[in-house]
Design an enzyme around this catalytic site. Structure first.
Site, PDB file in Angstrom:
ATOM      1  N   SER A  35       3.383  14.449  -0.984  1.00  0.00           N
ATOM      2  CA  SER A  35       1.929  14.452  -1.114  1.00  0.00           C
ATOM      3  C   SER A  35       1.669  13.044  -0.296  1.00  0.00           C
ATOM      4  O   SER A  35       0.510  12.989   0.270  1.00  0.00           O
ATOM      5  CB  SER A  35       1.402  14.213  -2.490  1.00  0.00           C
ATOM      6  OG  SER A  35       2.018  13.068  -3.049  1.00  0.00           O
ATOM      7  N   PHE A  81       9.581   5.414  -7.303  1.00  0.00           N
ATOM      8  CA  PHE A  81       8.560   4.896  -6.332  1.00  0.00           C
ATOM      9  C   PHE A  81       7.470   5.762  -6.070  1.00  0.00           C
ATOM     10  O   PHE A  81       6.436   5.380  -5.539  1.00  0.00           O
ATOM     11  CB  PHE A  81       9.264   4.936  -4.859  1.00  0.00           C
ATOM     12  CG  PHE A  81      10.346   3.963  -4.853  1.00  0.00           C
ATOM     13  CD1 PHE A  81      11.760   4.197  -4.760  1.00  0.00           C
ATOM     14  CD2 PHE A  81      10.273   2.744  -4.324  1.00  0.00           C
ATOM     15  CE1 PHE A  81      12.715   3.832  -4.605  1.00  0.00           C
ATOM     16  CE2 PHE A  81      11.377   1.732  -4.473  1.00  0.00           C
ATOM     17  CZ  PHE A  81      12.660   2.316  -4.519  1.00  0.00           C
ATOM     18  N   SER A 125       3.486  -4.007  -8.907  1.00  0.00           N
ATOM     19  CA  SER A 125       2.690  -4.603  -7.527  1.00  0.00           C
ATOM     20  C   SER A 125       1.920  -5.917  -8.017  1.00  0.00           C
ATOM     21  O   SER A 125       1.852  -6.147  -9.245  1.00  0.00           O
ATOM     22  CB  SER A 125       1.659  -3.534  -7.092  1.00  0.00           C
ATOM     23  OG  SER A 125       0.587  -4.475  -6.179  1.00  0.00           O
ATOM     24  N   TYR A 149      -6.161   1.549  -9.210  1.00  0.00           N
ATOM     25  CA  TYR A 149      -4.909   1.447  -8.696  1.00  0.00           C
ATOM     26  C   TYR A 149      -4.046   0.347  -9.726  1.00  0.00           C
ATOM     27  O   TYR A 149      -2.982   0.395 -10.372  1.00  0.00           O
ATOM     28  CB  TYR A 149      -4.829   1.175  -7.464  1.00  0.00           C
ATOM     29  CG  TYR A 149      -3.342   0.772  -6.850  1.00  0.00           C
ATOM     30  CD1 TYR A 149      -3.068  -0.531  -6.628  1.00  0.00           C
ATOM     31  CD2 TYR A 149      -2.176   1.725  -7.024  1.00  0.00           C
ATOM     32  CE1 TYR A 149      -1.767  -1.000  -6.198  1.00  0.00           C
ATOM     33  CE2 TYR A 149      -1.042   1.087  -6.684  1.00  0.00           C
ATOM     34  CZ  TYR A 149      -0.732  -0.153  -6.113  1.00  0.00           C
ATOM     35  OH  TYR A 149       0.447  -0.363  -5.899  1.00  0.00           O
ATOM     36  N   LYS A 153      -0.999   0.444 -12.892  1.00  0.00           N
ATOM     37  CA  LYS A 153       0.242  -0.438 -12.664  1.00  0.00           C
ATOM     38  C   LYS A 153       0.463  -1.141 -14.269  1.00  0.00           C
ATOM     39  O   LYS A 153       1.408  -1.145 -14.567  1.00  0.00           O
ATOM     40  CB  LYS A 153       0.327  -1.042 -11.472  1.00  0.00           C
ATOM     41  CG  LYS A 153       0.473  -0.489 -10.158  1.00  0.00           C
ATOM     42  CD  LYS A 153       1.860   0.356 -10.140  1.00  0.00           C
ATOM     43  CE  LYS A 153       2.206   1.062  -8.631  1.00  0.00           C
ATOM     44  NZ  LYS A 153       3.470   1.803  -8.719  1.00  0.00           N
ATOM     45  N   LEU A 200      -2.998  -4.345   6.482  1.00  0.00           N
ATOM     46  CA  LEU A 200      -3.299  -5.225   7.824  1.00  0.00           C
ATOM     47  C   LEU A 200      -2.175  -4.541   8.967  1.00  0.00           C
ATOM     48  O   LEU A 200      -2.513  -4.499  10.127  1.00  0.00           O
ATOM     49  CB  LEU A 200      -3.167  -6.533   7.405  1.00  0.00           C
ATOM     50  CG  LEU A 200      -3.147  -7.490   8.823  1.00  0.00           C
ATOM     51  CD1 LEU A 200      -4.444  -7.558   9.443  1.00  0.00           C
ATOM     52  CD2 LEU A 200      -2.553  -8.978   8.254  1.00  0.00           C
ATOM     53  N   ARG A 292     -14.080  -7.767   2.973  1.00  0.00           N
ATOM     54  CA  ARG A 292     -13.827  -6.376   2.374  1.00  0.00           C
ATOM     55  C   ARG A 292     -14.020  -6.713   0.994  1.00  0.00           C
ATOM     56  O   ARG A 292     -13.363  -7.659   0.268  1.00  0.00           O
ATOM     57  CB  ARG A 292     -12.488  -6.018   2.556  1.00  0.00           C
ATOM     58  CG  ARG A 292     -12.095  -4.654   2.293  1.00  0.00           C
ATOM     59  CD  ARG A 292     -10.850  -4.110   2.673  1.00  0.00           C
ATOM     60  NE  ARG A 292      -9.731  -5.035   2.423  1.00  0.00           N
ATOM     61  CZ  ARG A 292      -8.459  -4.753   2.626  1.00  0.00           C
ATOM     62  NH1 ARG A 292      -8.127  -3.647   3.209  1.00  0.00           N
ATOM     63  NH2 ARG A 292      -7.421  -5.584   2.110  1.00  0.00           N
ATOM     64  N   PRO A 293     -15.051  -5.873   0.306  1.00  0.00           N
ATOM     65  CA  PRO A 293     -15.308  -5.842  -1.022  1.00  0.00           C
ATOM     66  C   PRO A 293     -13.908  -5.836  -1.854  1.00  0.00           C
ATOM     67  O   PRO A 293     -12.817  -5.023  -1.699  1.00  0.00           O
ATOM     68  CB  PRO A 293     -16.265  -4.856  -1.551  1.00  0.00           C
ATOM     69  CG  PRO A 293     -16.890  -4.489  -0.300  1.00  0.00           C
ATOM     70  CD  PRO A 293     -15.717  -4.716   0.925  1.00  0.00           C
TER      71      PRO A 293
END
Ligand code: WQD
Length: 342
Positions: A35, A81, A125, A149, A153, A200, A292-293
Site C-alpha cells: 500500500s 515496519f 519515531s 500519526y 506511535k 526534505l 509549515r504548520p
C-alpha cells in the site's frame, strides 16, 4: 538460521534493514501489502544480496494469515515496519492512521501470541517527543503527540508496554527514529515516495534531477543558527544496522528497551541543500517561504543510550547521505515506479 519476519519489509526502512539482516546472517521474510511500497524492490534486493528473497503479499491485519506465516517459518522475532508515516496525511485521514498503525500493531501482536513468537522490534519515531523543551532529546523526555500519526506511535508504545507488563515471556525493543535519509550505496534501493514528497531529502533529490523546479524552504525565521529548521538526519544504512544491533541484544538478553536511533547532531535545511549541491555537482534552487504548520525549530537525539546498550552509533556523514541519495535518485528518477521494473 534465525528466521525474522519484516512487516512492511518492502518499504524504505524495511528494505534496507533486510539487506543488513542478511549480511548479519539472519534469514528475513518480507510481509508487505504494497500500500505504500513497490514490488519492484524485491528484484533489487535479490541483486544486492545474491539470493532469493522470501516474500509474502498480505496485511498485518489478517491475524490468521500472519499467525500461520510465523509458524510455517518458525519465526523467532518480528520487526514491525508496516505503518503509514505522513504527518500531514494523518491530520486529514486520522482513522486511516489509527486503523493501519494501531489496529495493525494489535493484530500483529495477537498473531505473534497465537504462534508463540514473543520478540518484537517496533518502529517508533522522534515524533513521539512532540515539540521538545530542549535538545538533545533523551529517551526520558516526556511524550506528546502533535498529529494523529504521532498519537498512533505513542499509542503503540503504550500497547507494547502493557503487553510486556502482562506477559513476562514477551520482550520488545522500541526504536525511535529521527530523520532517516540516504540509500544503499549500490544505488539499487532507496526512498521512493508516492506523489509529491513531504520530506526534505527526497524533495531536494527531485529538484536536483530536474523533476521539481525548486525547493520551498519552510521558514527561515526559526531560533537556529541560520534560521532554518534543524533535524537529526541519519543514514538509512546506519538505521538498518541499528535494527540488527537491537535484534541481537533482544534475542541474546531477553531484556526489553527503548532507544533513540539518531546521530546526536543536527543539520539545518540550508546545510542539507549545500551538502546536496556538493554531492550532485550543481546548484539546488530554493525559495524561502512561510513556516509549515506544525513544524518545530530543532529536533536531534541524545544518542548515548543506544551506544551504551547496543554498542551501536551512526557512522555515516551528511556528505555520505547526500552522495548515496544522489546515486539512487539520478539512476532511478521515478523511484520504483518506472515501467522498466517488473
Ligand atoms: C525536515 C526539515 C522542514 C520539506 C517528519 C515526521 C517525522 C518523521 C520524519 C516518520 C523541516 C524542512 C521539509 C520541504 C522544507 N517521519 N522542509 N521543505 O518534519 O522533521 O519529520 O519526517 O517517522 O515523524 O514528522 O521531516 O523532512 O518533512 O522536514 O523546508 O519541502 O525540512 O520545515 O525543518 P520532519 P521533514
Amino acid at each position: 538460521m534465525t528466521n525474522i519476519l519484516l512487516t512492511g519489509g518492502a518499504g524504505y526502512i524495511g528494505s534496507h534493514t533486510y539487506v543488513a539482516l542478511v549480511s548479519a546472517g539472519y534469514r528475513p521474510i518480507i510481509l508487505d501489502d504494497y500500500s505504500n511500497s513497490h514490488p519492484g524492490v524485491i528484484a533489487r534486493l535479490e541483486d544486492i544480496t545474491g539470493q532469493p528473497v522470501a516474500h509474502v503479499r498480505g496485511s498485518v491485519l489478517d491475524v490468521a494469515m500472519v499467525s500461520a506465516l510465523i509458524e510455517q517459518h518458525a519465526v523467532q522475532a518480528v520487526l514491525h515496519f508496516a505503518g503509514f508515516k505522513a504527518v500531514g496525511e494523518s491530520v486529514a485521514e486520522p482513522l486511516k492512521y489509527f486503523d493501519n498503525n494501531i489496529t495493525g500493531t494489535v493484530r500483529l501482536m495477537q498473531a505473534m501470541e497465537r504462534a508463540g513468537c514473543r520478540a518484537l522490534v517496533f518502529s517508533s519515531s522522534a515524533t513521539v517527543y512532540g515539540d521538545p523543551a530542549a535538545v538533545p532529546i533523551t529517551e526520558a523526555f516526556p511524550l506528546a503527540h502533535t498529529s494523529p500519526y504521532g498519537y498512533s506511535k505513542i499509542a503503540c508504545e503504550h500497547i507494547i508496554a502493557a503487553m510486556l507488563a502482562a506477559k513476562p515471556d514477551w520482550h520488545a525493543s522500541v526504536l525511535r527514529y529521527f530523520n532517516p535519509v540516504g540509500a544503499h550505496p549500490s544505488g539499487l534501493i532507496g526512498e521512493s515516495p508516492q506523489g509529491v514528497p513531504n520530506n526534505l531529502m527526497p524533495y531536494v533529490a527531485q529538484v536536483a534531477t530536474g523533476k521539481r523546479a525548486h525547493l520551498n524552504v519552510w521558514g527561515a525565521d526559526y531560533p537556529t543558527p541560520d534560521g532554518t529548521g534543524l533535524r537529526d538526519y541519519i543514514h538509512v544504512m546506519d538505521l538498518a544496522e541499528g535494527h540488527v544491533a537491537a535484534l541481537d541484544a533482544l534475542l541474546q538478553t531477553g531484556r526489553s528497551f527503548t532507544v533513540n536511533l539518531g546521530t546526536g547532531a543536527g543539520h539545518s535545511v540550508l546545510e542539507v541543500v549545500r551538502a546536496f549541491s556538493l554531492a550532485c555537482g550543481h546548484a539546488v534552487p530554493y525559495k524561502i517561504c512561510e513556516r509549515r504548520p506544525g513544524d518545530i525549530a530543532q529536533c536531534y537525539a541524545d544518542a548515548t543510550l543506544a551506544l551504551q546498550l547496543l554498542g551501536w552509533r551512526a557512522q555515516r556523514t551528511l556528505a555520505d547521505m547526500c552522495a548515496d541519495t544522489w546515486r539512487w535518485q539520478s539512476r532511478n528518477p521515478d523511484g520504483y515506479h518506472e515501467a522498466a521494473i517488473a
